[in-house]
Design a protein around this motif. Structure first.
Motif, PDB file in Angstrom:
ATOM      1  N   THR A   1      45.930  33.755  30.200  1.00 38.53           N
ATOM      2  CA  THR A   1      44.617  34.302  30.550  1.00 38.53           C
ATOM      3  C   THR A   1      43.751  34.453  29.312  1.00 38.53           C
ATOM      4  O   THR A   1      42.566  34.096  29.309  1.00 38.53           O
ATOM      5  CB  THR A   1      44.795  35.665  31.241  1.00 38.53           C
ATOM      6  OG1 THR A   1      45.775  35.543  32.264  1.00 38.53           O
ATOM      7  CG2 THR A   1      43.504  36.140  31.848  1.00 38.53           C
TER       8      THR A   1
ATOM      9  N   THR B   1      41.552  39.745  36.893  1.00 39.84           N
ATOM     10  CA  THR B   1      42.912  39.379  37.255  1.00 39.84           C
ATOM     11  C   THR B   1      43.887  40.313  36.556  1.00 39.84           C
ATOM     12  O   THR B   1      43.696  40.665  35.389  1.00 39.84           O
ATOM     13  CB  THR B   1      43.214  37.914  36.895  1.00 39.84           C
ATOM     14  OG1 THR B   1      44.562  37.612  37.257  1.00 39.84           O
ATOM     15  CG2 THR B   1      43.025  37.649  35.411  1.00 39.84           C
TER      16      THR B   1
ATOM     17  N   VAL C   1      35.027  38.429  41.314  1.00 42.43           N
ATOM     18  CA  VAL C   1      36.101  37.636  41.904  1.00 42.43           C
ATOM     19  C   VAL C   1      37.409  38.250  41.428  1.00 42.43           C
ATOM     20  O   VAL C   1      37.719  38.232  40.229  1.00 42.43           O
ATOM     21  CB  VAL C   1      36.014  36.156  41.487  1.00 42.43           C
ATOM     22  CG1 VAL C   1      37.190  35.368  42.083  1.00 42.43           C
ATOM     23  CG2 VAL C   1      34.691  35.553  41.935  1.00 42.43           C
TER      24      VAL C   1
ATOM     25  N   LEU D   1      35.239  37.626  36.610  1.00 40.43           N
ATOM     26  CA  LEU D   1      36.588  37.362  37.106  1.00 40.43           C
ATOM     27  C   LEU D   1      37.495  38.506  36.674  1.00 40.43           C
ATOM     28  O   LEU D   1      37.502  38.897  35.515  1.00 40.43           O
ATOM     29  CB  LEU D   1      37.112  36.038  36.529  1.00 40.43           C
ATOM     30  CG  LEU D   1      38.555  35.664  36.911  1.00 40.43           C
ATOM     31  CD1 LEU D   1      38.688  35.489  38.412  1.00 40.43           C
ATOM     32  CD2 LEU D   1      38.980  34.394  36.178  1.00 40.43           C
TER      33      LEU D   1
ATOM     34  N   ILE E   1      37.863  38.602  47.061  1.00 41.61           N
ATOM     35  CA  ILE E   1      39.281  38.663  46.708  1.00 41.61           C
ATOM     36  C   ILE E   1      39.948  37.345  47.084  1.00 41.61           C
ATOM     37  O   ILE E   1      39.806  36.857  48.208  1.00 41.61           O
ATOM     38  CB  ILE E   1      39.994  39.836  47.407  1.00 41.61           C
ATOM     39  CG1 ILE E   1      39.354  41.158  46.978  1.00 41.61           C
ATOM     40  CG2 ILE E   1      41.481  39.837  47.084  1.00 41.61           C
ATOM     41  CD1 ILE E   1      40.002  42.386  47.578  1.00 41.61           C
ATOM     42  N   VAL E   2      40.666  36.757  46.106  1.00 39.71           N
ATOM     43  CA  VAL E   2      41.352  35.486  46.323  1.00 39.71           C
ATOM     44  C   VAL E   2      42.796  35.628  45.846  1.00 39.71           C
ATOM     45  O   VAL E   2      43.108  36.443  44.980  1.00 39.71           O
ATOM     46  CB  VAL E   2      40.656  34.326  45.582  1.00 39.71           C
ATOM     47  CG1 VAL E   2      39.246  34.118  46.128  1.00 39.71           C
ATOM     48  CG2 VAL E   2      40.606  34.574  44.078  1.00 39.71           C
ATOM     49  N   GLU E   3      43.669  34.832  46.408  1.00 41.07           N
ATOM     50  CA  GLU E   3      45.073  34.838  46.001  1.00 41.07           C
ATOM     51  C   GLU E   3      45.235  34.226  44.610  1.00 41.07           C
ATOM     52  O   GLU E   3      46.027  34.680  43.791  1.00 41.07           O
ATOM     53  CB  GLU E   3      45.908  34.053  47.020  1.00 41.07           C
ATOM     54  CG  GLU E   3      47.405  34.106  46.786  1.00 41.07           C
ATOM     55  CD  GLU E   3      48.073  35.338  47.387  1.00 41.07           C
ATOM     56  OE1 GLU E   3      49.204  35.632  46.990  1.00 41.07           O
ATOM     57  OE2 GLU E   3      47.449  36.006  48.239  1.00 41.07           O
ATOM     58  N   PHE E   4      44.474  33.174  44.354  1.00 37.65           N
ATOM     59  CA  PHE E   4      44.600  32.421  43.098  1.00 37.65           C
ATOM     60  C   PHE E   4      43.248  31.837  42.744  1.00 37.65           C
ATOM     61  O   PHE E   4      42.464  31.464  43.621  1.00 37.65           O
ATOM     62  CB  PHE E   4      45.628  31.294  43.262  1.00 37.65           C
ATOM     63  CG  PHE E   4      45.643  30.300  42.131  1.00 37.65           C
ATOM     64  CD1 PHE E   4      46.265  30.610  40.927  1.00 37.65           C
ATOM     65  CD2 PHE E   4      45.032  29.065  42.270  1.00 37.65           C
ATOM     66  CE1 PHE E   4      46.268  29.697  39.885  1.00 37.65           C
ATOM     67  CE2 PHE E   4      45.033  28.140  41.221  1.00 37.65           C
ATOM     68  CZ  PHE E   4      45.664  28.458  40.032  1.00 37.65           C
ATOM     69  N   ALA E   5      42.983  31.769  41.446  1.00 36.46           N
ATOM     70  CA  ALA E   5      41.767  31.121  40.963  1.00 36.46           C
ATOM     71  C   ALA E   5      42.131  30.223  39.784  1.00 36.46           C
ATOM     72  O   ALA E   5      42.802  30.680  38.859  1.00 36.46           O
ATOM     73  CB  ALA E   5      40.732  32.156  40.518  1.00 36.46           C
TER      74      ALA E   5
ATOM     75  N   ARG F   1      46.406  43.283  48.487  1.00 37.64           N
ATOM     76  CA  ARG F   1      45.078  43.306  49.107  1.00 37.64           C
ATOM     77  C   ARG F   1      45.101  44.132  50.393  1.00 37.64           C
ATOM     78  O   ARG F   1      44.157  44.867  50.698  1.00 37.64           O
ATOM     79  CB  ARG F   1      44.641  41.873  49.414  1.00 37.64           C
ATOM     80  CG  ARG F   1      43.302  41.788  50.127  1.00 37.64           C
ATOM     81  CD  ARG F   1      42.903  40.353  50.368  1.00 37.64           C
ATOM     82  NE  ARG F   1      41.620  40.255  51.034  1.00 37.64           N
ATOM     83  CZ  ARG F   1      40.977  39.107  51.258  1.00 37.64           C
ATOM     84  NH1 ARG F   1      41.513  37.977  50.854  1.00 37.64           N
ATOM     85  NH2 ARG F   1      39.814  39.089  51.864  1.00 37.64           N
TER      86      ARG F   1
ATOM     87  N   THR G   1      41.520  38.325  41.667  1.00 35.99           N
ATOM     88  CA  THR G   1      42.752  37.696  42.128  1.00 35.99           C
ATOM     89  C   THR G   1      43.764  38.796  42.411  1.00 35.99           C
ATOM     90  O   THR G   1      44.027  39.645  41.568  1.00 35.99           O
ATOM     91  CB  THR G   1      43.326  36.724  41.083  1.00 35.99           C
ATOM     92  OG1 THR G   1      43.787  37.444  39.937  1.00 35.99           O
ATOM     93  CG2 THR G   1      42.276  35.714  40.658  1.00 35.99           C
TER      94      THR G   1
ATOM     95  N   HIS H   1      40.920  41.554  32.421  1.00 35.18           N
ATOM     96  CA  HIS H   1      42.273  41.031  32.628  1.00 35.18           C
ATOM     97  C   HIS H   1      43.314  41.851  31.893  1.00 35.18           C
ATOM     98  O   HIS H   1      43.017  42.757  31.120  1.00 35.18           O
ATOM     99  CB  HIS H   1      42.340  39.548  32.233  1.00 35.18           C
ATOM    100  CG  HIS H   1      42.191  39.271  30.767  1.00 35.18           C
ATOM    101  ND1 HIS H   1      43.272  39.092  29.936  1.00 35.18           N
ATOM    102  CD2 HIS H   1      41.091  39.123  29.990  1.00 35.18           C
ATOM    103  CE1 HIS H   1      42.839  38.844  28.711  1.00 35.18           C
ATOM    104  NE2 HIS H   1      41.519  38.861  28.718  1.00 35.18           N
TER     105      HIS H   1
END
Length: 449
Positions: free
Chosen positions: A356, A278, A312, A276, A332-336, A320, A314, A350
């Motif tokens: 976090t 972020t 992954v 992950l 790629i995701v907006e939020f996890a 993006r 964020t 991170h």
């Protein structure tokens, strides 16, 4: 006996999220809980199921900060000098001898590493101007509400010094909740010790001058209890922050990341070790904390594209869309929802934000830290000392360096072992439910009759 408990939060979502599990524990124990916040945070508070009390200005805090920067009342933040000064501050701090927060023995030599000039600079240029942005619009409304509602206990985030001022105005017990190593306590202890060594004409205390002007308005005198609180609640494991005396209460971190929905892809086993990544709100909201440009993010993605993993990332949609390429091993995701994703991860990259960092420690996930936050030196040193992760200074980040560090985290089982040791330490701390009796005793001991 049920008591009234007032939580006071700054306008940053992650700081409020840090308070939610404890607020709910007090509420489910039968106490009457309210959350005082600025109007822009009201919806976030009510979505958590808690009751909000709007106080302060309707103007968003970022707008106030920009206006203060433009008119010169908020000096630019020198992150390099700040990190160095805070690193020195922790070596100057006398330990408390008890719940009053009085200086006892010293952590190292209190005369070393941080000069009187640096201490005054920290308060005058960094701490007080930023505290005023977050608090000056709160005092009148918060004291008025407290005098009307009469809380017996006030629980305040360490940034909301309007909380203890309101508690003092009604004689309530109060506890502060930290979000990092207790830099505020350590700096304050060292500051008071060092100030006492100065000739009278050189002594000045910007924090006491500012808060004292408010306590005088509300009819009582400033005391150090305002900044030290009757108790300090710390959600980091003891090995991170140390022991600051009888008034220091450890609390297990319980994640609350706001409303969350489990994405479909999380229901399937990852095709390869999951990582992950972020960069938090620093990508869009607070440029001074930004650790990577979008060009650097692209370089990192290209460099790790060949690793056998599922990355992954964020990333806000606006950023993006600026990427030229997204490798096949990257999602790629907006939020996890960190509390759900991290247990499935082999590593995490991170920006060092408190929430976090808490989530990674709780999950026992090895970390690669790339951070500009004020406590960066402490977090980087902690990961190195515990073997739970690695770090790269932001000004040294390159795609190949990230790839090299990430490959080490994935290939060397010692990092997982180090992270697991911290996880066990986190789980050994009292839960929010377990801390409720301590807070009930605190309210009975220090609150109004």
């Amino acid at each position: 006996m049920a008591v009234r408990v007032l939580f006071v939060t700054p306008t940053w979502h992650t700081h409020f999220f840090n308070l939610v599990p404890l607020a709910w524990s007090l509420q489910t124990a039968g106490h009457d809980v309210r959350v005082a916040c600025e109007p822009e945070l009201v919806d976030t508070v009510t979505r958590s199921g808690l009751t909000a009390v709007p106080v302060g200005s309707d103007e968003p805090i970022r707008d106030r900060a920009r206006r203060a920067e433009e008119d010169g009342t908020l000096p630019p933040l020198d992150m390099g000098r700040l990190a160095g000064a805070l690193g020195g501050a922790t070596s100057t701090a006398p330990k408390p001898s008890g719940s009053g927060g009085q200086a006892g023995g010293a952590i190292g030599d209190p005369r070393a590493k941080l000069s009187w000039e640096d201490m005054v600079w920290l308060y005058e240029t960094v701490a007080v101007p930023r505290a005023r942005i977050a608090n000056d619009t709160l005092f009148d409304d918060l004291v008025a509400f407290s005098r009307s509602w009469r809380p017996r206990l006030v629980v305040w985030d360490a940034l909301t010094l309007a909380g203890p001022v309101a508690a003092g105005a009604v004689g309530a017990a109060h506890a502060r909740v930290t979000f990092t190593v207790d830099l505020s306590f350590q700096l304050r202890s060292g500051f008071l010790w060092t100030m006492a060594q100065q000739p009278p004409e050189r002594r000045r205390d910007p924090l006491a001058e500012w808060l004292g002007s408010w306590t005088e308005k509300f009819g009582y005198e400033y005391s150090e209890t305002l900044v030290n609180a009757h108790a300090t609640i710390d959600q980091f494991p003891p090995s991170f922050g140390g022991d600051y005396g009888a008034s220091h209460l450890n609390l297990r971190y319980v994640p609350y990341n706001g409303p969350a929905v489990i994405p479909d892809w999380l229901n399937e086993p990852p095709p390869a070790p999951r990582v992950l990544m972020t960069l938090g709100v620093s990508m869009s909201d607070w440029q001074e904390l930004q650790v990577m440009s979008i060009e650097r993010v692209q370089e990192v993605l290209d460099s790790v594209a060949g690793l056998d993993m599922e990355l992954v990332l964020t990333l806000p949609t606006a950023f993006r869309e600026k990427l030229d390429r997204v490798p096949r091993n990257t999602r790629i995701v907006e939020f996890a929802p960190f509390h759900a994703v991290l247990p499935t991860c082999a590593a995490m990259i991170h920006h060092g934000g408190a929430g976090t960092f808490y989530n990674a420690l709780l999950a026992g996930t090895p970390q690669l830290l790339i951070t500009k936050v004020p406590d960066a030196l402490h977090k980087r040193a902690y990961l190195a000392e515990t073997g739970a992760g690695l770090s790269i200074p932001p000004d040294e980040v390159t795609g190949p360096k990230v790839r090299e560090s990430l490959a080490r985290l994935l290939d060397d089982p010692s990092f997982r072992a180090g992270a697991e040791r911290i996880r066990r330490e986190v789980l050994d701390q009292p839960t929010p439910n377990g801390l409720v009796p301590e807070l009930e005793r605190l309210a009975a001991r220090h609150g109004p009759a």
